[in-house]
Design an enzyme around this catalytic site. Structure first.
Site, short mmCIF file in Angstrom:
data_model
loop_
_atom_site.label_atom_id
_atom_site.label_comp_id
_atom_site.label_asym_id
_atom_site.label_seq_id
_atom_site.Cartn_x
_atom_site.Cartn_y
_atom_site.Cartn_z
N SER A 177 -9.06 9.32 6.67
CA SER A 177 -8.83 10.09 7.91
C SER A 177 -8.65 11.57 7.61
O SER A 177 -9.05 12.42 8.41
CB SER A 177 -7.63 9.53 8.70
OG SER A 177 -6.42 9.69 8.00
N TYR A 224 -15.24 -1.84 9.25
CA TYR A 224 -13.82 -1.50 9.27
C TYR A 224 -13.18 -1.99 10.58
O TYR A 224 -12.12 -2.61 10.58
CB TYR A 224 -13.64 0.02 9.10
CG TYR A 224 -12.21 0.47 9.29
CD1 TYR A 224 -11.23 0.14 8.34
CD2 TYR A 224 -11.81 1.20 10.41
CE1 TYR A 224 -9.90 0.54 8.52
CE2 TYR A 224 -10.50 1.61 10.58
CZ TYR A 224 -9.56 1.28 9.65
OH TYR A 224 -8.24 1.66 9.83
N LYS A 271 -10.18 -4.84 10.99
CA LYS A 271 -8.88 -4.62 11.63
C LYS A 271 -8.70 -5.56 12.82
O LYS A 271 -7.59 -6.05 13.08
CB LYS A 271 -8.73 -3.16 12.08
CG LYS A 271 -8.78 -2.14 10.95
CD LYS A 271 -7.76 -2.38 9.84
CE LYS A 271 -6.35 -2.03 10.20
NZ LYS A 271 -5.43 -2.19 9.04
N GLY A 314 0.83 -1.21 0.00
CA GLY A 314 0.00 0.00 0.00
C GLY A 314 0.86 1.25 0.00
O GLY A 314 0.56 2.24 0.68
N1 LIG Z 1 -5.29 7.03 8.54
C1 LIG Z 1 -5.62 6.69 9.78
O1 LIG Z 1 -6.09 7.51 10.57
C2 LIG Z 1 -5.37 5.29 10.26
C3 LIG Z 1 -5.55 5.00 11.62
C4 LIG Z 1 -5.31 3.72 12.07
C5 LIG Z 1 -4.89 2.74 11.21
N2 LIG Z 1 -4.73 3.03 9.87
C6 LIG Z 1 -4.28 1.96 8.98
O2 LIG Z 1 -3.22 2.44 8.19
C7 LIG Z 1 -3.23 1.78 6.92
C8 LIG Z 1 -3.19 2.80 5.82
O3 LIG Z 1 -4.30 3.65 5.91
P1 LIG Z 1 -4.35 5.06 5.14
O4 LIG Z 1 -5.01 6.01 6.04
O5 LIG Z 1 -3.02 5.35 4.59
O6 LIG Z 1 -5.39 4.73 3.97
P2 LIG Z 1 -5.28 4.87 2.39
O7 LIG Z 1 -4.59 6.12 2.00
O8 LIG Z 1 -6.65 4.64 1.88
O9 LIG Z 1 -4.35 3.66 2.00
C9 LIG Z 1 -4.82 2.35 1.94
C10 LIG Z 1 -3.89 1.58 1.05
O10 LIG Z 1 -4.32 0.22 1.01
C11 LIG Z 1 -4.23 -0.21 -0.31
N3 LIG Z 1 -5.16 -1.32 -0.57
C12 LIG Z 1 -6.46 -1.41 -0.25
N4 LIG Z 1 -6.95 -2.58 -0.66
C13 LIG Z 1 -5.93 -3.25 -1.26
C14 LIG Z 1 -5.77 -4.51 -1.89
N5 LIG Z 1 -6.82 -5.36 -2.03
N6 LIG Z 1 -4.56 -4.86 -2.40
C15 LIG Z 1 -3.52 -4.01 -2.29
N7 LIG Z 1 -3.58 -2.81 -1.71
C16 LIG Z 1 -4.78 -2.44 -1.21
C17 LIG Z 1 -4.54 0.99 -1.19
O11 LIG Z 1 -3.97 0.77 -2.44
P3 LIG Z 1 -4.29 1.60 -3.74
O12 LIG Z 1 -3.42 2.81 -3.65
O13 LIG Z 1 -3.92 0.68 -4.85
O14 LIG Z 1 -5.76 1.93 -3.70
C18 LIG Z 1 -3.86 2.10 -0.38
O15 LIG Z 1 -2.51 2.22 -0.77
C19 LIG Z 1 -4.46 0.87 6.92
O16 LIG Z 1 -4.06 -0.43 7.29
C20 LIG Z 1 -5.35 1.50 8.00
O17 LIG Z 1 -6.24 0.55 8.55
C21 LIG Z 1 -4.97 4.28 9.38
#
Ligand SMILES: NC(=O)c1ccc[n+]([C@@H]2O[C@H](COP(=O)([O-])OP(=O)(O)OC[C@H]3O[C@@H](n4cnc5c(N)ncnc54)[C@H](OP(=O)(O)O)[C@@H]3O)[C@@H](O)[C@H]2O)c1
Length: 227
Positions: free
Chosen positions: A203, A161, A165, A12
């Site tokens: 987020s 969601y 997780k 990702g």
């Molecule tokens: N942001 C927050 O506040 C927060 C808080 C706690 C935990 N997290 C965790 O941090 C991680 C990243 O979140 P983010 O905020 O950066 O979200 P994001 O910008 O939406 O990034 C999610 C990533 O996951 C990839 N993805 C989704 N489904 C996939 C699949 N089937 N195969 C391969 N790649 C896939 C997407 O790839 P594409 O670019 O190809 O779409 C994207 O790069 C997640 O695990 C989330 O649960 C985030």
């Protein structure tokens, strides 16, 4: 000449958090294998502009449900940051297929590819939502590693969601126990800060909406129920 520190894979890589992980690894002289689903898409252009990217970043087309594509990206890496997971900002019509399966099965597929490639340590990005949704946890007691979100409660309240997780992290630990793979998980709360990518992630949408005076997208992100 700058010494290369080692080779690490980030799943990702083009997302909000993934891009920052890639940036920090590159600036600490790591060679990075980043996985993206649609190489060539303009939404990943920022990655190639990161400092040291031209020499030390290689992007691989990989879906977390596709074992072979993951193996190609992970081969030769000593460490993996498993960041990829669906983070919906709206109600999803088919949560099992769109959220839970890529999170849970995707994590296990990444971990299997790590075993295959003799990876030394895997950091799985989980979430505070894997901890916090537990109505039976005693009021006032600190939520620590012993506290998990209640999966039945998540399902009953349609917190897909949170369920994804919680299941992904607990399955990751089960897998680590059976396989001996060194797995570390981190559980961030809402992550806010500058965006490296051109798209807006869930987020950041919450923050933008709050700044505009709304509350709906915050509730949607946290509960996945219509507000
Ligand atoms: N942001 C927050 O506040 C927060 C808080 C706690 C935990 N997290 C965790 O941090 C991680 C990243 O979140 P983010 O905020 O950066 O979200 P994001 O910008 O939406 O990034 C999610 C990533 O996951 C990839 N993805 C989704 N489904 C996939 C699949 N089937 N195969 C391969 N790649 C896939 C997407 O790839 P594409 O670019 O190809 O779409 C994207 O790069 C997640 O695990 C989330 O649960 C985030």
């Amino acid at each position: 000449m700058t010494q290369v520190t080692g080779k690490v894979c980030v799943t990702g890589a083009g997302g909000y958090l993934g891009s920052w992980v890639v940036k920090h690894l590159l600036s600490n002289n790591y060679t990075v294998h980043g996985t993206v689903r649609q190489p060539g898409d303009a939404k990943y252009a920022h990655l190639n502009q990161l400092e040291r990217a031209s020499h030390n970043l290689q992007l691989f087309k990989a879906d977390v449900l596709d074992y072979d594509s993951l193996c190609s990206a992970i081969t030769g890496c000593t460490g993996v940051f498993h960041v990829a997971s669906p983070v919906p900002s709206t109600i999803v019509p088919n949560p099992q297929e769109e959220v839970i399966e890529p999170a849970v099965k995707g994590t296990l597929t990444v971990l299997k590819a790590c075993v295959e490639s003799n990876v030394k340590r895997v950091v799985v990005v989980s979430s505070v939502t894997a901890v916090s949704l537990n109505p039976r946890w005693p009021v006032g007691q600190i939520k620590d590693e012993a506290c998990w979100s209640d999966k039945e409660y998540c399902a009953a309240t349609k917190n897909w969601y949170c369920l994804s997780k919680t299941e992904a992290e607990s399955e990751a630990f089960e897998f680590a126990k059976k396989s001996g793979l060194d797995v570390v998980t981190v559980c961030p709360t809402l992550i806010w800060g500058p965006l490296l990518q051109s798209t807006i992630n869930a987020s950041s949408k919450v923050l933008i909406n709050l700044l505009k005076g709304g509350l709906n997208s915050y509730l949607c992100f946290c509960t996945s129920t219509p507000t």
